[in-house]
Design a protein around this motif. Structure first.
Motif, mmCIF file in Angstrom:
data_model
loop_
_atom_site.group_PDB
_atom_site.id
_atom_site.type_symbol
_atom_site.label_atom_id
_atom_site.label_comp_id
_atom_site.label_asym_id
_atom_site.label_seq_id
_atom_site.Cartn_x
_atom_site.Cartn_y
_atom_site.Cartn_z
ATOM 1 N N LYS A 89 -9.172 72.803 90.096
ATOM 2 C CA LYS A 89 -10.147 71.715 90.199
ATOM 3 C C LYS A 89 -11.183 71.819 89.082
ATOM 4 O O LYS A 89 -11.505 70.818 88.433
ATOM 5 N N GLU A 90 -11.695 73.006 88.860
ATOM 6 C CA GLU A 90 -12.695 73.210 87.813
ATOM 7 C C GLU A 90 -12.119 72.873 86.434
ATOM 8 O O GLU A 90 -12.806 72.299 85.590
ATOM 9 N N ASP A 108 -13.222 60.274 88.451
ATOM 10 C CA ASP A 108 -13.299 60.094 89.898
ATOM 11 C C ASP A 108 -12.035 60.630 90.535
ATOM 12 O O ASP A 108 -10.964 60.639 89.912
ATOM 13 N N VAL A 158 -11.847 64.204 84.335
ATOM 14 C CA VAL A 158 -11.687 63.337 85.504
ATOM 15 C C VAL A 158 -13.012 62.648 85.823
ATOM 16 O O VAL A 158 -14.036 63.302 86.011
ATOM 17 N N SER A 201 -2.964 68.246 82.867
ATOM 18 C CA SER A 201 -3.569 68.294 84.202
ATOM 19 C C SER A 201 -2.496 68.139 85.277
ATOM 20 O O SER A 201 -2.551 68.800 86.316
ATOM 21 N N MET A 226 -12.135 68.907 85.756
ATOM 22 C CA MET A 226 -13.328 68.081 85.966
ATOM 23 C C MET A 226 -13.911 67.508 84.670
ATOM 24 O O MET A 226 -14.544 66.461 84.699
ATOM 25 N N SER A 227 -13.655 68.127 83.540
ATOM 26 C CA SER A 227 -14.186 67.584 82.286
ATOM 27 C C SER A 227 -13.464 66.313 81.850
ATOM 28 O O SER A 227 -13.986 65.554 81.021
#
Length: 107
Positions: free
Chosen positions: A85-86, A94, A92, A24, A89-90
């Motif tokens: 960003k997408e 916050d 993260v 990431s 998200m799996s």
């Protein structure tokens, strides 16, 4: 135009591996490298090592200095930014994103 500094922090979900975290961050660095024409400084950041206990569980923070609000506003809807960003998200839990102009407090 005044530069805009972005402060962002990620809190990873429990069970996120170090490899996922590294991927990431590598993606984040590449995203800003690919958009270097919008950025004066960054991304710069690292993992928390404060002993004060106010980290709120966030794992990593970074800052980026955009050349201007216009450059930041161009970056936010950029398809590569949205895809990045997408993609995280799996893992993260916050995120904090805080943009500011140095010395401008609005009151």
């Amino acid at each position: 135009m005044a530069p805009v500094t972005r402060f962002a922090a990620f809190k990873y979900k429990p069970g996120t591996t170090n490899e996922q975290k590294r991927a990431s961050l590598d993606g984040l660095i590449k995203l800003y490298e690919d958009n270097a024409h919008m950025v004066d400084v960054g991304p710069r950041g690292g993992a928390n090592n404060s002993t004060e206990g106010f980290d709120k569980g966030f794992d990593v923070v970074f800052t980026v200095v955009f050349k201007s609000k216009a450059h930041r506003d161009e970056f936010v809807p950029d398809p590569a930014h949205l895809a990045y960003k997408e993609s995280i998200m799996s893992i993260v839990e916050d995120v904090i994103v805080y943009d500011y102009e140095e010395g401008v407090f609005g009151y």
